[in-house]
Design an enzyme around this catalytic site. Structure first.
Site, PDB file in Angstrom:
ATOM      1  CB  VAL A   4      -0.951   0.127   1.524  1.00 57.38           C
ATOM      2  CG1 VAL A   4      -0.266  -0.156   2.531  1.00 57.38           C
ATOM      3  CG2 VAL A   4      -1.771   1.271   1.342  1.00 57.38           C
ATOM      4  CE  LYS A 120      -0.810   5.047   5.088  1.00 56.97           C
ATOM      5  NZ  LYS A 120       0.217   5.086   4.023  1.00 56.97           N
ATOM      6  CE  LYS A 282       7.459  -4.593   3.681  1.00 54.67           C
ATOM      7  NZ  LYS A 282       8.027  -5.216   2.221  1.00 54.67           N
ATOM      8  CG  ASP A 283       2.987   3.883   2.044  1.00 52.82           C
ATOM      9  OD1 ASP A 283       3.494   4.510   1.200  1.00 52.82           O
ATOM     10  OD2 ASP A 283       1.911   3.950   2.952  1.00 52.82           O
ATOM     11  CE  LYS A 284       7.983  10.672   2.137  1.00 55.04           C
ATOM     12  NZ  LYS A 284       7.787  11.985   1.347  1.00 55.04           N
TER      13      LYS A 284
END
Length: 650
Positions: A4, A120, A282-284
């Site tokens: 994601v 988030k 992987k996502d930031k």
């Protein structure tokens, strides 16, 4: 491709009468609790703390674009410093983006009523732990370094001055015409000289050292032993044969994507990024924990970086004889907090039980298709059509929407002059796709767009055609569920090992919807033997493509196809509703918190706000945003959030 890449968004829906009683009080409290900002207009809106990144696809950054180091550093500085205007103008521009229905995401599998929440609000509300091929979840829980008599002393890292390190780095990277660097040995002893020799050789791979007397003083002379090749290939003869060639470690990172992290590590270690390997990007905007392997760099050197790096921690070191390979993982475990939820306890229970028992539609998420008014699947379609003028135009033409200011100027120049040199001058950041294509046009000319496009790294080029495949798959799956619902039917496809077979009339009761797969279009797949098989053909015909001829005259762009499950049922699903007063406090402890001995957050028994904490594990190539979408029953596109009165703040 990896799970994601979703930025901070408030997932809001137009409120029903049932929502209003809960929501009005939450809104009043939230606005009164928030500090005033320059954008505070007094309106009742939910706010989050960061404007989303406008990158194309976080989850496809699995190749480092080769560039001059100085140019790369300049690009990073420009990207970090560029401002895109106030939040209102950004939200207005994002109205030109895509919604879920634009890319075929239209169905849900559950029957519960949706509710609102903020995903988030803090990047620490989204934590990803990699699951290795052996099924173990990666955790950072040990900072100790394997004991090795071959390792240099701790003094190695402090004996050289900053000026010495700068000169040695320039020598190592062949940045000047000097053939050697002389370091005076102050307080000369044999032990001191030994430490300096070790420091140069361990911190600057590719350099050799010797001792010389000059005017009665001792100097350590550093020089290149093997020219440029030495930097790319760490010094083999200095690595003990008894030690595995690869140092494996756990990388804990905050608010950085995997490729950015590796670029930072390589710069601090003064090595090429390609000596690092990993199983997935992987996502930031998250806290992520994953395994990394690096060739012939000691655990001691890596551990030393913990003293000087922000937002990274390295630990759980071990030496092994193999690197890591992309895709060699079982998946990822997610811990997600949705803040300010409006759902009732019954709604939440229904939603989470459905996620655990039924699952969610395995759609490709919105980040697969880009955030600008020109979706990546359109470029992919033009590539497959062999329409290279269209490819060039789609990448370079002006478009409405949120973009960096220099990209807007570059596009305007291109539209006005069609001169790659003139457009390139407007573009200080050269490593973006637009800059690379313009460089290619400058090199090969406007009549050789294929070669010009080929300058773009292969993974970035393939991203476009994979986006088109994903677009077709999403649309076909929505049609399949609309036509036949959540049951296996004759003519569906299922996998026997790695081979797809059709489900026969007499066998249909032996299968459920969780066994059904659908193809990504290509020359090496078969299609369902019912209405959806024909729908595939019709969709590709409408796009001037032949489903029976998916081979491209350029081999890279030939699509073999693949199979993908329609429904994914997450594993290890757990959840709880918690209450809190302060939106700034974390609602769970991370690996780093535990290592540092930070206590669990103390939460009130009767807080102002409610949050849904949930955990689940997903296989590779699935999107956590689509699981969250199923829980909330919300469109996850940025465009939809702006239309639902959401404001992003810097």
């Amino acid at each position: 491709m990896e799970t994601v890449a979703m930025n901070s968004v408030s997932l809001k829906r137009p409120r029903s009468e049932d929502d209003v009683a809960n929501a009005d009080e939450i809104k009043r409290q939230k606005i009164s609790e928030k500090p005033k900002t320059g954008n505070d207009s007094g309106q009742s809106v939910e706010t989050v703390t960061e404007q989303p990144d406008k990158s194309l696809l976080e989850d496809t950054k699995n190749e480092i674009i080769p560039n001059e180091e100085s140019e790369e550093q300049e690009d990073e500085e420009l990207e970090d410093s560029d401002e895109d205007g106030d939040p209102e103008s950004f939200a207005d521009m994002m109205k030109h983006g895509l919604t879920e229905s634009d890319v075929g995401i239209t169905k849900f599998v559950s029957s519960h009523k949706g509710f609102s929440g903020i995903l988030k609000e803090r990047y620490s509300d989204f934590v990803v732990h990699e699951i290795g091929k052996d099924g173990r979840v990666s955790h950072l829980d040990d900072f100790s370094v394997p004991v090795d008599d071959e390792d240099p002393s701790e003094e190695t890292f402090t004996v050289l001055s900053d000026e010495d390190k700068q000169r040695l780095e320039e020598l190592q990277l062949l940045k000047n015409k000097e053939t050697s660097v002389a370091i005076e040995v102050v307080e000369d002893t044999k032990e001191k000289r030994t430490v300096i020799h070790q420091a140069v050789k361990s911190l600057f791979p590719g350099l050799e050292t010797k001792t010389e007397d000059r005017d009665g003083k001792k100097y350590i002379i550093a020089y290149h032993a093997a020219g440029k090749k030495a930097l790319a290939n760490p010094r083999k003869h200095s690595w003990p044969k008894s030690r595995g060639s690869y140092c494996h470690f756990i990388l804990y990172k905050e608010n950085k994507d995997t490729m950015d992290a590796i670029n930072v590590l390589s710069k601090f270690l003064r090595v090429k990024p390609n000596i690092f390997s990993y199983m997935g990007t992987k996502d930031k905007r998250a806290i992520t924990v994953q395994e990394i392997a690096v060739l012939r760099i000691t655990a001691q050197r890596l551990a030393h970086l913990n003293k000087c790096l922000m937002n990274f921690k390295l630990g759980n070191f071990s030496y092994k004889n193999h690197p890591l390979k992309l895709g060699e993982l079982q998946g990822n475990h997610f811990t997600v907090v949705l803040r300010n939820i409006t759902g009732t306890d019954d709604q939440i229970e229904q939603a989470m039980h459905s996620l655990r028992e039924i699952g969610f539609i395995n759609y490709y998420g919105m980040q697969r298709f880009g955030t600008t008014a020109v979706p990546t699947y359109q470029i992919g379609r033009a590539i497959l059509q062999n329409n290279w003028n269209e490819v060039m135009d789609l990448i370079l033409k002006p478009r409405p929407g949120a973009e960096k200011g220099y990209l807007v100027k570059c596009r305007e120049e291109w539209a006005k002059t069609k001169d790659p040199a003139a457009a390139l001058k407007k573009l200080p950041v050269k490593r973006c796709v637009e800059g690379q294509l313009l460089r290619g046009l400058l090199k090969y000319g406007m009549k050789n767009i294929i070669s010009a496009f080929g300058i773009i790294p292969r993974n970035n080029r393939l991203m476009y055609i994979h986006s088109y495949q994903s677009y077709v798959w999403n649309n076909m799956v929505s049609k399949r569920i609309e036509e036949y619902g959540l049951r296996a039917v004759p003519g569906d496809l299922t996998l026997k090992g790695a081979t797809a077979v059709h489900i026969k009339e007499g066998d249909v009761d032996n299968y459920t919807i969780h066994d059904v797969v659908m193809p990504l279009p290509g020359f090496d797949v078969i299609y369902p033997k019912h209405k959806i098989g024909e729908a595939y053909k019709e969709m590709l015909v409408a796009d001037n493509l032949d489903i029976n001829n998916m081979r491209h005259k350029i081999r890279d762009y030939s699509l073999s196809g693949a199979y993908r499950k329609i429904i994914i049922r997450p594993q290890n699903v757990n959840w709880e509703v918690v209450v809190y007063d302060d939106p700034r406090i974390p609602l769970f402890t991370t690996d780093l918190d535990k290592l540092e001995g930070k206590p669990l957050p103390v939460l009130p028994t009767d807080g102002k706000f409610r949050a849904l904490k949930m955990e689940f594990s997903l296989p590779p190539s699935t999107y956590a945003t689509m699981a969250i979408r199923e829980v909330l029953k919300m469109d996850t596109s940025i465009k939809n959030q702006t239309q639902l009165n959401t404001t992003w703040l810097r």
